[in-house]
Design a protein around this motif. Structure first.
Motif, PDB file in Angstrom:
ATOM      1  N   ASN A   7       0.823  -1.194   0.000  1.00 57.35           N
ATOM      2  CA  ASN A   7       0.000   0.000   0.000  1.00 57.35           C
ATOM      3  C   ASN A   7       0.861   1.249   0.000  1.00 57.35           C
ATOM      4  O   ASN A   7       0.395   2.318  -0.352  1.00 57.35           O
ATOM      5  N   HIS A  86      -1.557  -4.862   3.780  1.00 55.59           N
ATOM      6  CA  HIS A  86      -3.004  -4.738   3.944  1.00 55.59           C
ATOM      7  C   HIS A  86      -3.375  -4.112   5.275  1.00 55.59           C
ATOM      8  O   HIS A  86      -2.809  -4.439   6.307  1.00 55.59           O
ATOM      9  N   ARG A  88      -6.917  -3.329   7.534  1.00 52.14           N
ATOM     10  CA  ARG A  88      -8.340  -3.644   7.619  1.00 52.14           C
ATOM     11  C   ARG A  88      -8.789  -3.503   9.069  1.00 52.14           C
ATOM     12  O   ARG A  88      -8.094  -3.971   9.974  1.00 52.14           O
TER      13      ARG A  88
END
Length: 139
Positions: A7, A86, A88
């Motif tokens: 990211n 990631h 989340r």
């Protein structure tokens, strides 16, 4: 660096192995590698973040996974590389790799939890954090 589906743009720096980093087996101690994982994680976040974000949030580690692949010894020059994978909910996975030249010495994945500085409780990673972690931001 391996393909990471990152990211963020990778962040890196180099260091030279010092005598204090060496254990009785004459290579870098495993605990030192873990400290370096934490150090580069902090440095990268502080480079990406702002004072206002740091006043609202902080990160705590939930889990470290480290794979020791090759040893480093006194005076070796190492390159530490990190990026955020990631994210989340309240959790984000940060990757770290440590190289001696082209040789991968350590590969780590750490799960971090975002904490609200006021409530001291986990908080969802919102747009202000996600925007900070996007590729091309202050790498």
């Amino acid at each position: 660096m391996q393909d990471n589906g990152a990211n963020t743009v990778p962040y890196s720096y180099t260091l030279k192995v010092a005598e204090k980093d060496i254990d009785e087996l004459l290579h870098v101690n495993n605990v030192v590698y873990l400290q370096w994982v934490n150090d580069i994680s902090d440095r990268h976040w502080n480079k990406l973040s702002s004072k206002s974000l740091n006043e609202k949030y902080f990160w705590v580690v939930l889990r470290h996974e480290l794979d020791y692949l090759s040893q480093a010894v006194l005076h070796d020059e190492l390159t530490l590389v990190t990026w955020v994978g990631h994210s989340r909910g309240a959790k984000s996975v940060r990757h770290v790799e440590i190289y001696k030249g082209e040789t991968l010495c350590l590969k780590a994945a750490s799960t971090w939890c975002l904490i609200d500085a006021q409530t001291l409780k986990p908080t969802r990673i919102k747009d202000d954090i996600l925007d900070t972690l996007k590729p091309g931001q202050k790498s």
